[in-house]
Scaffold this motif. Structure first.
Motif, short mmCIF file in Angstrom:
data_model
loop_
_atom_site.label_atom_id
_atom_site.label_comp_id
_atom_site.label_asym_id
_atom_site.label_seq_id
_atom_site.Cartn_x
_atom_site.Cartn_y
_atom_site.Cartn_z
N LEU A 50 0.83 -1.19 0.00
CA LEU A 50 0.00 0.00 0.00
C LEU A 50 0.87 1.25 0.00
CD1 LEU A 50 -2.68 -1.07 2.64
CD2 LEU A 50 -2.91 -1.07 0.16
N GLU A 51 0.57 2.16 -0.92
CA GLU A 51 1.34 3.39 -1.04
C GLU A 51 0.42 4.57 -1.29
OE1 GLU A 51 4.52 3.30 -3.85
OE2 GLU A 51 5.54 1.66 -2.84
N PHE A 52 0.89 5.74 -0.88
CA PHE A 52 0.19 6.97 -1.23
C PHE A 52 0.47 7.28 -2.69
CE2 PHE A 52 0.84 8.02 3.40
CZ PHE A 52 -0.51 8.00 3.74
N GLN A 53 -0.57 7.66 -3.41
CA GLN A 53 -0.47 8.08 -4.80
C GLN A 53 -1.22 9.40 -4.94
OE1 GLN A 53 1.04 6.05 -7.43
NE2 GLN A 53 1.87 5.13 -5.58
N SER A 54 -0.97 10.12 -6.03
CA SER A 54 -1.75 11.34 -6.26
C SER A 54 -3.20 10.96 -6.54
CB SER A 54 -1.16 12.15 -7.42
OG SER A 54 -1.23 11.41 -8.61
N VAL A 55 -4.10 11.90 -6.36
CA VAL A 55 -5.51 11.62 -6.62
C VAL A 55 -5.69 11.29 -8.10
CG1 VAL A 55 -6.46 12.91 -4.68
CG2 VAL A 55 -6.02 14.07 -6.85
N LYS A 56 -6.78 10.62 -8.42
CA LYS A 56 -6.99 10.10 -9.78
C LYS A 56 -6.86 11.16 -10.86
CE LYS A 56 -10.04 7.17 -12.43
NZ LYS A 56 -11.26 6.39 -12.44
N GLN A 57 -7.45 12.33 -10.67
CA GLN A 57 -7.39 13.36 -11.70
C GLN A 57 -6.09 14.16 -11.63
OE1 GLN A 57 -9.65 13.35 -14.08
NE2 GLN A 57 -10.73 11.73 -13.02
N GLY A 58 -5.24 13.87 -10.65
CA GLY A 58 -3.93 14.51 -10.55
C GLY A 58 -3.90 15.82 -9.79
N ASN A 59 -5.05 16.45 -9.59
CA ASN A 59 -5.09 17.74 -8.89
C ASN A 59 -5.79 17.60 -7.56
OD1 ASN A 59 -3.95 19.11 -11.11
ND2 ASN A 59 -5.95 19.29 -12.07
N GLN A 60 -5.12 18.07 -6.52
CA GLN A 60 -5.79 18.05 -5.23
C GLN A 60 -6.94 19.04 -5.26
OE1 GLN A 60 -2.67 18.95 -2.42
NE2 GLN A 60 -3.31 21.06 -2.26
N ARG A 61 -7.93 18.81 -4.41
CA ARG A 61 -9.07 19.71 -4.33
C ARG A 61 -9.44 19.92 -2.88
NH1 ARG A 61 -10.72 14.65 -5.55
NH2 ARG A 61 -12.69 13.89 -4.72
N LYS A 62 -10.19 20.95 -2.65
CA LYS A 62 -10.59 21.31 -1.30
C LYS A 62 -12.11 21.38 -1.28
CE LYS A 62 -7.79 23.93 0.84
NZ LYS A 62 -6.98 24.88 1.56
N ILE A 63 -12.71 20.80 -0.24
CA ILE A 63 -14.15 20.89 -0.09
C ILE A 63 -14.48 21.52 1.26
CG2 ILE A 63 -14.68 18.98 -1.65
CD1 ILE A 63 -15.14 17.21 0.77
N VAL A 64 -15.57 22.24 1.28
CA VAL A 64 -16.04 22.87 2.52
C VAL A 64 -16.89 21.86 3.27
CG1 VAL A 64 -17.41 24.76 3.47
CG2 VAL A 64 -15.99 25.16 1.45
N LEU A 65 -16.66 21.78 4.57
CA LEU A 65 -17.41 20.86 5.42
C LEU A 65 -18.46 21.62 6.22
CD1 LEU A 65 -14.35 18.82 6.74
CD2 LEU A 65 -15.98 18.10 4.97
N THR A 66 -19.55 20.95 6.48
CA THR A 66 -20.61 21.55 7.29
C THR A 66 -20.25 21.44 8.77
OG1 THR A 66 -21.83 19.47 7.56
CG2 THR A 66 -22.35 20.82 5.59
N ASP A 67 -20.96 22.17 9.60
CA ASP A 67 -20.74 22.07 11.05
C ASP A 67 -20.98 20.63 11.52
OD1 ASP A 67 -20.13 24.77 11.26
OD2 ASP A 67 -22.18 25.35 11.81
N GLU A 68 -22.01 19.99 10.97
CA GLU A 68 -22.31 18.61 11.35
C GLU A 68 -21.18 17.67 10.95
OE1 GLU A 68 -24.42 15.31 12.92
OE2 GLU A 68 -24.45 17.45 13.30
N GLN A 69 -20.61 17.86 9.76
CA GLN A 69 -19.48 17.03 9.33
C GLN A 69 -18.27 17.25 10.23
OE1 GLN A 69 -19.58 18.40 5.29
NE2 GLN A 69 -20.53 16.51 4.55
N MET A 70 -18.06 18.49 10.63
CA MET A 70 -16.95 18.78 11.55
C MET A 70 -17.17 18.07 12.88
SD MET A 70 -14.80 20.55 9.81
CE MET A 70 -13.69 21.22 11.03
N ARG A 71 -18.39 18.08 13.36
CA ARG A 71 -18.73 17.40 14.62
C ARG A 71 -18.49 15.89 14.50
NH1 ARG A 71 -22.12 14.38 16.81
NH2 ARG A 71 -23.57 14.28 15.08
N ILE A 72 -18.91 15.31 13.38
CA ILE A 72 -18.72 13.87 13.13
C ILE A 72 -17.23 13.52 13.11
CG2 ILE A 72 -18.95 12.07 11.36
CD1 ILE A 72 -21.68 13.48 10.64
N LEU A 73 -16.44 14.33 12.43
CA LEU A 73 -15.00 14.08 12.35
C LEU A 73 -14.33 14.27 13.71
CD1 LEU A 73 -14.26 15.71 8.89
CD2 LEU A 73 -14.12 13.27 9.46
N GLN A 74 -14.76 15.26 14.47
CA GLN A 74 -14.18 15.47 15.80
C GLN A 74 -14.48 14.29 16.73
OE1 GLN A 74 -12.09 18.10 16.92
NE2 GLN A 74 -11.80 16.51 18.45
N LYS A 75 -15.70 13.79 16.65
CA LYS A 75 -16.06 12.63 17.48
C LYS A 75 -15.21 11.41 17.10
CE LYS A 75 -20.13 10.33 19.28
NZ LYS A 75 -21.59 10.22 19.24
#
Length: 171
Positions: A50-75
């Motif tokens: 198992l190795e890290f590879q670049s994302v499929k399309q080659g370009n990293q991207r950034k997505i905005v998370l909702t407050d609920e998603q932030m809460r889920i990730l923090q938990k």
């Protein structure tokens, strides 16, 4: 289960590819800006594991998370912090294996199938989470350009043919 809740949220609501989910690091989350950077994926490379590879399309991207998603990730992070001292390797992954290293695709599939069985719902492939996410996003946004930016795809035909399906809301 905070682990699976976060895993499903990123696959089914955010629409990340399974390999992208497995490649997420805690440092990819900007807690202040409420964003998640998708910069890599985990892939099995013959003869190397198992190795890290670049994302499929080659370009990293950034997505905005909702407050609920932030809460889920923090938990999820809070629970992982309890187990972190037992890791023999800590790669800083959101979804590591039991020793803190990269999670194998087969194990992720096994966890997904177990969740579906326990929930008593129809089994479908993990990749279907991405299709569900994009169908729902398109029904909500109604803007293919925004969906393409979000998904990391550059071809309208790919997104429309492979990822966006009619929903009750779009009828």
């Amino acid at each position: 289960n905070p682990y699976m809740h976060a895993r499903v949220e990123l696959g089914m609501v955010c629409g990340l590819r399974p390999g992208e989910v497995m490649g997420l690091l805690w440092s990819d989350i900007d807690w202040e800006e409420r964003t998640l950077t998708i910069a890599r994926q985990v892939q099995r490379i013959k003869g190397h594991g198992l190795e890290f590879q670049s994302v499929k399309q080659g370009n990293q991207r950034k997505i905005v998370l909702t407050d609920e998603q932030m809460r889920i990730l923090q938990k999820h992070r809070d629970l992982q912090d309890v187990y972190r001292p037992m890791f023999s390797i800590d790669e800083g992954l959101l979804f590591p294996n039991s020793i803190g290293s990269k999670l194998d695709d087969k194990r992720d599939t096994s966890l997904w199938n177990k969740l579906l069985t326990e929930a008593g719902v129809t089994h479908y492939q993990r990749y279907q989470m991405r299709k569900t996410a994009f169908s729902n996003l398109y029904a909500e946004l109604g803007d293919i350009r925004k969906l393409m930016d979000y998904s990391g795809h550059s071809q309208v035909s790919t997104v429309m043919k492979s990822y966006v399906f009619a929903t009750e809301e779009s009828s």
